[in-house]
Write an enzyme that holds these catalytic residues in place. Sequence first.
Site, PDB file in Angstrom:
ATOM      1  CE  LYS A  47      -3.307   3.331   0.143  1.00  0.00           C
ATOM      2  NZ  LYS A  47      -3.737   3.024  -0.947  1.00  0.00           N
ATOM      3  CB  CYS A 130      -3.236   9.745  -4.061  1.00  0.00           C
ATOM      4  SG  CYS A 130      -4.501   9.417  -3.275  1.00  0.00           S
TER       5      CYS A 130
HETATM    6  O1  RRO Z   1      -5.616   5.665  -0.537  1.00  0.00           O
HETATM    7  C1  RRO Z   1      -6.052   6.049  -1.941  1.00  0.00           C
HETATM    8  O2  RRO Z   1      -7.390   6.685  -2.090  1.00  0.00           O
HETATM    9  C2  RRO Z   1      -5.606   5.613  -3.436  1.00  0.00           C
HETATM   10  C3  RRO Z   1      -4.608   5.877  -3.772  1.00  0.00           C
HETATM   11 BR1  RRO Z   1      -3.250   6.536  -2.711  1.00  0.00          BR
HETATM   12  C4  RRO Z   1      -4.384   6.004  -4.799  1.00  0.00           C
HETATM   13  O3  RRO Z   1      -2.743   6.155  -5.558  1.00  0.00           O
HETATM   14  N1  RRO Z   1      -5.230   5.276  -5.740  1.00  0.00           N
HETATM   15  C5  RRO Z   1      -6.936   5.311  -6.076  1.00  0.00           C
HETATM   16  O4  RRO Z   1      -7.216   4.743  -6.160  1.00  0.00           O
HETATM   17  N2  RRO Z   1      -7.132   5.175  -4.114  1.00  0.00           N
END
Ligand code: RRO
Length: 313
Positions: A47, A130
Amino acid sequence: MNQISISARIGNETFEHPFVNAAGVFDETKQEMNQILNSEAGGVTTKSATLKPRTGNSKPRYANTELGSINSMGLPNQGLTYYLDYIEHNQIDKPIDLSISGTSIGDDIAALKAIQKSNFNGLCELNLSCPNVVGKPQIGYDFAAIAAAMKAVFSFYTKPLGVKLPPYFDLQQYDAVSKILNQYPLTYINTINSVGNGLVVDADTESAVIKPKGGFGGIGGTYVKPIALANVRAFRQRLNPDIKIIGTGGVSTGKDAFELILCGADIVEVGTALQKEGPEIFARLDSELTNLMIHKGYHQLSDFRGKLRDNQD
Ligand code: RRO
């Protein structure tokens, strides 16, 4: 010869199987990452980590839909030290890709300095895309910010580095981003992150299906496959050949993976379909891709990688 190999290389890493979890799916905890490693996945992505642990956005923040998913997780993660510790204290015999995503370039630099100093020499993925941190735009849509980040990072970082990019929708955007990235010894790009700030509506309750940001969130799954194919293809046509490509977006079958590799992907990541089906999906994807290759008479991924033909009719 009838031997089929589906192995692929990125940097110094060999992926015996070309399927890995997309960052953010089955990878926040050690238990989840172990489940990925104990499956037929070729490796594991963590993650996206921030310097300090984060709980992320309020729930509900993820929903499956018939054709995909919407999420606004907001970077929930255990913090960089947790993932570095996991890597250092486990006997991991598959590639591990350490994803990081600061909420500012300054945080990204601090994280990469810590990784540069650590014993970890594997792949690291800098997430520039993100869509779900409240009040923070996606760096990947700000080309001056990408250029500044690359300049700052490569002034000290010497280990294998990839960047996770948002989807682009205009050919000029591919030109501009490739021109920046081609100036640096980047190991790979990962394209695409979710399509940011979509909205899924529940007609029964007449409300958005997720809570954060008024229901706006990243869209993944079958909806985004043509966008992923286009981004992989467009970057393969523009990037230096030694910058590899991880293709991500809408993969739920071996045929989807075949198409991404045909467009130029070196390996493929699985997000929404993994979330829906669990880590058993990797064995199915392996066998579907292998069977398709047998049917077509291919022996290895390089027999068809990047060889998409124009339609001449
Ligand atoms: O954690 C998120 O909300 C998230 C991330 Br870091 C990302 O790079 N892509 C996404 O769809 N959700």
